[in-house]
Design an enzyme around this catalytic site. Structure first.
Site, PDB file in Angstrom:
ATOM      1  N   SER A  44       6.520 -11.512  -1.459  1.00  0.00           N
ATOM      2  CA  SER A  44       6.737 -10.304  -2.264  1.00  0.00           C
ATOM      3  C   SER A  44       6.479  -9.013  -1.502  1.00  0.00           C
ATOM      4  CB  SER A  44       5.865 -10.368  -3.520  1.00  0.00           C
ATOM      5  OG  SER A  44       4.528 -10.589  -3.151  1.00  0.00           O
TER       6      SER A  44
ATOM      7  N   LEU B 166       4.542  -5.935   0.421  1.00  0.00           N
ATOM      8  CA  LEU B 166       3.278  -5.238   0.178  1.00  0.00           C
ATOM      9  C   LEU B 166       3.304  -4.512  -1.161  1.00  0.00           C
ATOM     10  CD1 LEU B 166       2.352  -3.908   3.719  1.00  0.00           C
ATOM     11  CD2 LEU B 166       1.605  -5.984   2.583  1.00  0.00           C
ATOM     12  N   HIS B 167       3.352  -5.277  -2.243  1.00  0.00           N
ATOM     13  CA  HIS B 167       3.256  -4.688  -3.580  1.00  0.00           C
ATOM     14  C   HIS B 167       1.783  -4.473  -3.898  1.00  0.00           C
ATOM     15  CE1 HIS B 167       1.983  -8.444  -5.598  1.00  0.00           C
ATOM     16  NE2 HIS B 167       2.743  -9.037  -4.701  1.00  0.00           N
ATOM     17  N   LEU B 168       1.431  -4.188  -5.156  1.00  0.00           N
ATOM     18  CA  LEU B 168       0.086  -3.738  -5.517  1.00  0.00           C
ATOM     19  C   LEU B 168      -1.053  -4.651  -5.056  1.00  0.00           C
ATOM     20  CD1 LEU B 168      -1.747  -1.716  -6.877  1.00  0.00           C
ATOM     21  CD2 LEU B 168      -1.371  -2.902  -9.032  1.00  0.00           C
TER      22      LEU B 168
ATOM     23  N   ALA C 234      -1.247  -5.000  -1.187  1.00  0.00           N
ATOM     24  CA  ALA C 234      -1.559  -3.680  -0.627  1.00  0.00           C
ATOM     25  C   ALA C 234      -3.031  -3.349  -0.862  1.00  0.00           C
ATOM     26  CB  ALA C 234      -0.664  -2.615  -1.247  1.00  0.00           C
TER      27      ALA C 234
END
Length: 87
Positions: A12, A14-16, A19
């Site tokens: 996926s 570097l989503h929430l 990150a």
């Protein structure tokens, strides 16, 4: 300054959550930690900057660390990214 090029492998990008994990790890070090991606320098200690960078699975990035603990910081951040950010 120490740096290393690597590929983002988690599906996926570097989503929430990844990150946030990357930033938490980066904040443990005194060194300045940056991610170079598509001619941009991203502060690895800022969740918003990392998320806004648009780094996806398969993206080639370079991690740069500058400071007293740059070698340890580079190893920790690159190990986290290369192992998929726990996803």
């Amino acid at each position: 300054m120490k740096s290393r090029k690597l590929q983002v492998v988690n599906p996926s990008g570097l989503h929430l959550r990844p990150a946030g994990l990357l930033c938490q790890t980066s904040m443990k070090f005194k060194s300045k930690i940056s991610i170079l991606f598509q001619d941009n320098e991203i502060n690895a200690k800022s969740v918003l900057n990392v998320m806004a960078s648009g780094i996806k699975c398969g993206s080639e990035i370079e991690v740069q660390c500058t400071g007293d603990d740059e070698e340890e910081a580079l190893e920790a951040v690159c190990n986290l990214i290369s192992t998929g950010l726990k996803e």
